[in-house]
Design a protein around this motif. Structure first.
Motif, PDB file in Angstrom:
ATOM      1  N   ALA A  19       5.036  29.878  41.612  1.00 58.14           N
ATOM      2  CA  ALA A  19       4.877  30.300  43.027  1.00 58.14           C
ATOM      3  C   ALA A  19       6.300  29.976  43.279  1.00 58.14           C
ATOM      4  N   THR A  20       7.276  29.144  43.015  1.00 57.37           N
ATOM      5  CA  THR A  20       8.917  29.297  43.906  1.00 57.37           C
ATOM      6  C   THR A  20       9.131  30.231  43.818  1.00 57.37           C
ATOM      7  N   VAL A  21       9.891  30.483  42.355  1.00 61.08           N
ATOM      8  CA  VAL A  21      10.054  31.349  42.118  1.00 61.08           C
ATOM      9  C   VAL A  21       9.848  32.955  42.925  1.00 61.08           C
ATOM     10  N   ALA A  22       8.706  33.164  43.384  1.00 61.46           N
ATOM     11  CA  ALA A  22       7.691  34.161  43.887  1.00 61.46           C
ATOM     12  C   ALA A  22       8.656  33.814  45.128  1.00 61.46           C
ATOM     13  N   GLY A  23       8.085  32.951  46.378  1.00 62.55           N
ATOM     14  CA  GLY A  23       8.661  32.320  46.993  1.00 62.55           C
ATOM     15  C   GLY A  23      10.291  32.360  48.114  1.00 62.55           C
ATOM     16  N   ALA A  24      10.526  32.072  46.883  1.00 63.28           N
ATOM     17  CA  ALA A  24      12.121  32.667  47.024  1.00 63.28           C
ATOM     18  C   ALA A  24      12.595  34.119  46.980  1.00 63.28           C
ATOM     19  N   ILE A  25      12.003  34.829  46.183  1.00 67.91           N
ATOM     20  CA  ILE A  25      11.761  36.276  46.081  1.00 67.91           C
ATOM     21  C   ILE A  25      11.163  36.683  47.660  1.00 67.91           C
ATOM     22  N   ALA A  26       9.891  36.263  47.688  1.00 63.87           N
ATOM     23  CA  ALA A  26      10.009  36.833  49.572  1.00 63.87           C
ATOM     24  C   ALA A  26      10.953  36.032  50.734  1.00 63.87           C
ATOM     25  N   SER A  27      11.984  35.425  50.705  1.00 68.78           N
ATOM     26  CA  SER A  27      12.554  35.390  51.359  1.00 68.78           C
ATOM     27  C   SER A  27      13.734  36.196  52.376  1.00 68.78           C
ATOM     28  N   LEU A  28      13.772  36.834  51.074  1.00 66.84           N
ATOM     29  CA  LEU A  28      14.454  38.372  50.477  1.00 66.84           C
ATOM     30  C   LEU A  28      14.577  39.014  52.263  1.00 66.84           C
ATOM     31  N   ASP A  29      12.825  39.277  52.225  1.00 63.35           N
ATOM     32  CA  ASP A  29      12.774  40.033  52.500  1.00 63.35           C
ATOM     33  C   ASP A  29      12.044  39.916  54.135  1.00 63.35           C
ATOM     34  N   GLY A  30      11.780  40.640  55.022  1.00 61.61           N
ATOM     35  CA  GLY A  30      11.305  40.779  56.349  1.00 61.61           C
ATOM     36  C   GLY A  30      12.286  40.611  57.531  1.00 61.61           C
ATOM     37  N   GLU A  31      11.571  39.954  58.413  1.00 63.55           N
ATOM     38  CA  GLU A  31      12.223  39.646  59.506  1.00 63.55           C
ATOM     39  C   GLU A  31      12.839  38.087  59.360  1.00 63.55           C
ATOM     40  N   GLY A  32      14.345  37.604  59.511  1.00 64.19           N
ATOM     41  CA  GLY A  32      15.320  36.342  59.289  1.00 64.19           C
ATOM     42  C   GLY A  32      15.002  35.708  57.429  1.00 64.19           C
ATOM     43  N   SER A  33      15.260  37.086  57.096  1.00 63.32           N
ATOM     44  CA  SER A  33      15.041  36.767  55.576  1.00 63.32           C
ATOM     45  C   SER A  33      16.619  36.235  55.197  1.00 63.32           C
ATOM     46  N   LEU A  34      16.909  35.820  54.198  1.00 59.41           N
ATOM     47  CA  LEU A  34      17.486  35.337  54.061  1.00 59.41           C
ATOM     48  C   LEU A  34      18.600  36.367  52.742  1.00 59.41           C
ATOM     49  N   SER A  35      20.025  36.159  52.386  1.00 59.31           N
ATOM     50  CA  SER A  35      20.400  37.352  51.459  1.00 59.31           C
ATOM     51  C   SER A  35      20.177  35.748  50.255  1.00 59.31           C
ATOM     52  N   ALA A  36      20.489  36.328  49.308  1.00 58.98           N
ATOM     53  CA  ALA A  36      19.934  35.882  47.433  1.00 58.98           C
ATOM     54  C   ALA A  36      21.066  34.368  47.420  1.00 58.98           C
ATOM     55  N   GLU A  37      22.403  35.508  48.210  1.00 61.58           N
ATOM     56  CA  GLU A  37      23.446  34.491  47.856  1.00 61.58           C
ATOM     57  C   GLU A  37      23.363  33.373  48.348  1.00 61.58           C
ATOM     58  N   ARG A  38      22.342  32.867  49.244  1.00 60.17           N
ATOM     59  CA  ARG A  38      22.151  31.853  49.663  1.00 60.17           C
ATOM     60  C   ARG A  38      21.470  30.393  49.238  1.00 60.17           C
ATOM     61  N   VAL A  39      20.838  31.352  47.869  1.00 59.13           N
ATOM     62  CA  VAL A  39      19.762  30.697  47.736  1.00 59.13           C
ATOM     63  C   VAL A  39      20.455  29.852  46.044  1.00 59.13           C
ATOM     64  N   ILE A  40      19.796  28.677  45.929  1.00 54.46           N
ATOM     65  CA  ILE A  40      19.786  28.365  44.937  1.00 54.46           C
ATOM     66  C   ILE A  40      18.907  27.760  44.158  1.00 54.46           C
ATOM     67  N   LEU A  41      18.466  27.986  42.693  1.00 58.85           N
ATOM     68  CA  LEU A  41      17.510  27.893  42.232  1.00 58.85           C
ATOM     69  C   LEU A  41      18.312  26.535  41.466  1.00 58.85           C
ATOM     70  N   VAL A  42      17.439  25.353  42.106  1.00 57.65           N
ATOM     71  CA  VAL A  42      16.546  23.809  40.785  1.00 57.65           C
ATOM     72  C   VAL A  42      16.055  24.076  39.727  1.00 57.65           C
ATOM     73  N   GLY A  43      16.247  23.454  38.173  1.00 60.06           N
ATOM     74  CA  GLY A  43      15.542  23.784  37.486  1.00 60.06           C
ATOM     75  C   GLY A  43      15.606  23.433  36.187  1.00 60.06           C
TER      76      GLY A  43
END
Length: 70
Positions: A19-43
Motif C-alpha cells: 500500500a505504501t509503495v502504491a501510494g508513493a507511485i500515486a503521488s506522482l500523478d495529478g494536480e500537486g503531484s511530486l517528482s520521484a526524485e523528491r521521494v525516499i522510500l525507507v524500509g
C-alpha cells in the motif's frame, strides 16, 4: 532553491509495503503531484524493490535501507 525531500516509512501500516509503495507511485500523478526524485522510500530494500518491480519498475525513488521494522 532545492526541493524538499520526503522520506516515507514504506514498511509502516497494515498493508505495507504494498500500500505504501502504491501510494508513493500515486503521488506522482495529478494536480500537486511530486517528482520521484523528491521521494525516499525507507524500509527493507528487497521488499521495496519487489513491490516496485510488480508496479512496473522504480520510477526514480531513492531507497534508504532500514532492516528493522516496528
Amino acid at each position: 532553491m532545492t526541493a524538499t525531500k520526503i522520506a516515507l516509512d514504506a514498511m509502516g501500516g497494515d498493508d505495507a509495503p504494498c500500500a505504501t509503495v502504491a501510494g508513493a507511485i500515486a503521488s506522482l500523478d495529478g494536480e500537486g503531484s511530486l517528482s520521484a526524485e523528491r521521494v525516499i522510500l525507507v524500509g527493507r530494500e528487497d521488499e521495496l524493490q519487489a513491490e516496485l518491480d510488480k508496479a512496473g519498475g522504480n520510477p526514480g525513488f531513492a531507497i534508504q535501507p532500514a532492516q528493522e521494522v516496528v
